[in-house]
Enzyme design. Structure first.
Site, PDB file in Angstrom:
ATOM      1  N   ALA A  83       0.839  -1.192   0.000  1.00  0.00           N
ATOM      2  CA  ALA A  83       0.000   0.000   0.000  1.00  0.00           C
ATOM      3  C   ALA A  83       0.880   1.250   0.000  1.00  0.00           C
ATOM      4  CB  ALA A  83      -0.900  -0.015   1.226  1.00  0.00           C
ATOM      5  N   TYR A 203      -9.516   1.038   5.944  1.00  0.00           N
ATOM      6  CA  TYR A 203      -8.846   2.312   5.648  1.00  0.00           C
ATOM      7  C   TYR A 203      -9.860   3.301   5.057  1.00  0.00           C
ATOM      8  CZ  TYR A 203      -4.931  -0.474   7.057  1.00  0.00           C
ATOM      9  OH  TYR A 203      -4.110  -1.275   7.802  1.00  0.00           O
ATOM     10  N   ARG A 250      -9.272  -3.456  -4.472  1.00  0.00           N
ATOM     11  CA  ARG A 250      -9.348  -4.473  -3.418  1.00  0.00           C
ATOM     12  C   ARG A 250     -10.478  -4.115  -2.465  1.00  0.00           C
ATOM     13  NH1 ARG A 250      -5.017  -7.347   0.686  1.00  0.00           N
ATOM     14  NH2 ARG A 250      -5.236  -9.294  -0.428  1.00  0.00           N
TER      15      ARG A 250
HETATM   16  C1  LIG Z   1       2.837  -7.943   6.715  1.00  0.00           C
HETATM   17  C2  LIG Z   1       1.509  -7.738   6.032  1.00  0.00           C
HETATM   18  C3  LIG Z   1       1.279  -6.564   5.374  1.00  0.00           C
HETATM   19  C4  LIG Z   1       0.069  -6.358   4.700  1.00  0.00           C
HETATM   20  N1  LIG Z   1      -0.113  -5.203   3.994  1.00  0.00           N
HETATM   21  C5  LIG Z   1      -1.204  -5.041   3.225  1.00  0.00           C
HETATM   22  C6  LIG Z   1      -1.341  -3.925   2.380  1.00  0.00           C
HETATM   23  O1  LIG Z   1      -0.443  -3.071   2.270  1.00  0.00           O
HETATM   24  N2  LIG Z   1      -2.477  -3.809   1.644  1.00  0.00           N
HETATM   25  C7  LIG Z   1      -3.482  -4.739   1.708  1.00  0.00           C
HETATM   26  O2  LIG Z   1      -4.502  -4.592   1.026  1.00  0.00           O
HETATM   27  N3  LIG Z   1      -3.362  -5.836   2.487  1.00  0.00           N
HETATM   28  C8  LIG Z   1      -2.247  -6.014   3.216  1.00  0.00           C
HETATM   29  N4  LIG Z   1      -2.096  -7.163   3.947  1.00  0.00           N
HETATM   30  C9  LIG Z   1      -3.071  -8.258   3.798  1.00  0.00           C
HETATM   31  C10 LIG Z   1      -2.557  -9.263   2.748  1.00  0.00           C
HETATM   32  O3  LIG Z   1      -2.505  -8.677   1.456  1.00  0.00           O
HETATM   33  C11 LIG Z   1      -3.423 -10.522   2.682  1.00  0.00           C
HETATM   34  O4  LIG Z   1      -4.732 -10.181   2.321  1.00  0.00           O
HETATM   35  C12 LIG Z   1      -3.434 -11.255   4.014  1.00  0.00           C
HETATM   36  O5  LIG Z   1      -2.110 -11.485   4.451  1.00  0.00           O
HETATM   37  C13 LIG Z   1      -4.178 -12.567   3.925  1.00  0.00           C
HETATM   38  O6  LIG Z   1      -3.588 -13.386   2.926  1.00  0.00           O
HETATM   39  P1  LIG Z   1      -2.582 -14.593   3.309  1.00  0.00           P
HETATM   40  O7  LIG Z   1      -3.382 -15.537   4.159  1.00  0.00           O
HETATM   41  O8  LIG Z   1      -2.203 -15.169   1.979  1.00  0.00           O
HETATM   42  O9  LIG Z   1      -1.423 -14.026   4.055  1.00  0.00           O
HETATM   43  C14 LIG Z   1      -0.923  -7.358   4.691  1.00  0.00           C
HETATM   44  C15 LIG Z   1      -0.687  -8.557   5.389  1.00  0.00           C
HETATM   45  C16 LIG Z   1       0.516  -8.755   6.042  1.00  0.00           C
HETATM   46  C17 LIG Z   1       0.763 -10.066   6.737  1.00  0.00           C
END
Ligand SMILES: Cc1cc2nc3c(=O)[nH]c(=O)nc-3n(C[C@H](O)[C@H](O)[C@H](O)COP(=O)(O)O)c2cc1C
Length: 391
Positions: A83, A203, A250
């Site tokens: 982001a 957000y 998203r």
């Molecule tokens: C360290 C971290 C940073 C994240 N930063 C963002 C972000 O910048 N924008 C966003 O839409 N989601 C963010 N997320 C959510 C992830 O994009 C994702 O939706 C979430 O980790 C669930 O997917 P997963 O089970 O594959 O990890 C973040 C998640 C983590 C763990």
């Protein structure tokens, strides 16, 4: 080059219809099949989810970002950047990148180039955190802005208190829409293939969309149409600026992060899809699954996005809790076109290759998710030792 990768996959991995005796770990798994959308061609469906990494000192992307993203880039892969702030008031986490100044745009260019040199597509996720911020992160220690002046007690991601926000005046909203428009323009100028609007996770856009957070009485509050007006204006402005075929969004209607809840997530998601469909060729809708349900002691993805996937006319990306098996299942079933991986991709820079080979995965280290080291927990996760199959 892309065809080389595709035909290589086809040669090495017999079709799913092959006899069960032939079906072993070199099966052509659904996640590793090609996918074409608009002007873009992917060689597989394993997408890097946007991941805030807090390593862009002074909100300026750094050279180590080029290492991090190119580690995760594959020929014909799709990466979504962390982001990235649309303005000085957009920040809510320390050392996160922006894309509103010339310096930031120039700093993104070598990172985007590094990803493109590996043959991947790269989208920039743009956001404004709204009330998920503190005065310390705001220009002149002003109150963070929001749809509301109701504060959230804690940012659970960072475990820090948030400051009381200031409710945006109606006449200030077009200026914020314009910040998004101009950030999208800058992203294209930096070389990104497109932008992903962050309309998720509590957000600013969600602070308007969800009735648990929006307590306005002007044309941006009250009815579903009014609450979605700000997000719809942002989408319209960006589509107008860069073209629908470079725009994704998203959404997380079912999530309740940052105290952003909605009394009718199905109606909210459906309304947003209807608005997205008004833009012919709008590239993708990226949706986050509801929180995992625990069934028989195991966590389960609840797969409640199907009505949205069916209604949306563009490409659908699902995210949230997926592993190799679940990802293969949902692509095979047509529940989604692409699957975004967050934590697994963070910890496994060569995740597509590992999925291809059904190789073991590195474990992610939660304690370094949001720390600021340029290497630790960032570019130091190991690759598979076997160098014979390059990315
Ligand atoms: C360290 C971290 C940073 C994240 N930063 C963002 C972000 O910048 N924008 C966003 O839409 N989601 C963010 N997320 C959510 C992830 O994009 C994702 O939706 C979430 O980790 C669930 O997917 P997963 O089970 O594959 O990890 C973040 C998640 C983590 C763990």
């Amino acid at each position: 080059m892309q065809e080389t990768q595709q035909s290589k996959s086809k040669q090495c991995f017999p079709s799913r219809q092959a006899s069960s005796k032939m079906v072993h770990r070199q099966e052509a798994i659904p996640l590793m099949t090609p996918y074409k959308f608009s002007q873009f061609e992917l060689s597989h469906r394993v997408v890097l989810a946007p991941l805030t990494r807090c390593r862009s000192y002074g909100n300026v992307p750094q050279p180590h970002g080029a290492v991090y993203y190119s580690q995760r880039a594959t020929r014909g892969g799709l990466l979504i950047a962390e982001a990235t702030g649309v303005s000085a008031t957009a920040q809510g986490y320390p050392e996160t990148p922006g894309i509103w100044t010339r310096e930031q745009v120039e700093a993104w260019k070598p990172i985007v180039d590094a990803v493109h040199r590996k043959g991947a597509l790269f989208f920039c996720q743009i956001w404004h955190v709204g009330r998920v911020s503190t005065k310390e992160l705001q220009p002149e220690r002003q109150a963070p802005i929001s749809s509301t002046d109701k504060e959230i007690s804690l940012n659970p991601v960072l475990g820090i208190a948030c400051s009381k926000p200031r409710r945006l005046l109606t006449e200030e909203i077009p200026g914020i829409v314009d910040d998004f428009r101009s950030a999208a323009r800058n992203a294209i100028e930096a070389g990104f293939d497109g932008v992903e609007i962050n309309g998720a996770h509590g957000y600013l856009l969600e602070q308007f969309m969800k009735d648990g957070a929006n307590d306005r009485t002007d044309e941006y509050g009250g009815s579903l149409e009014n609450r979605c007006r700000f997000a719809v204006e942002v989408i319209n402005a960006i589509v107008h600026e860069v073209g629908a075929n470079r725009v994704g969004i998203r959404l997380s209607p079912f999530m309740d992060l940052m105290d952003c809840t909605d009394s009718d997530p199905m109606a909210l998601g459906s309304y947003m899809i209807q608005e997205l469909n008004k833009h012919e060729g709008l590239l993708y809708c990226h949706m986050v699954e509801p929180r995992m349900a625990i069934v028989d002691g195991h966590s389960h993805i609840t797969h409640r996005l199907l009505p949205f996937r069916k209604a949306f006319t563009g490409t659908f990306i699902a995210a949230g809790g997926y592993d190799r098996e679940e990802g293969n299942n949902v692509v095979a079933e047509g529940y989604t076109d692409l699957v975004a991986y967050g934590r697994l991709f963070l910890a496994n820079p060569d995740l597509p290759k590992r999925f291809l080979l059904d190789a073991s995965l590195n474990k992610y280290e939660r304690s370094t998710f949001y720390t600021q080291d340029p290497v630790l927990g960032y570019t130091d996760y190991p690759f598979l030792e076997d160098k014979s199959n390059d990315n």
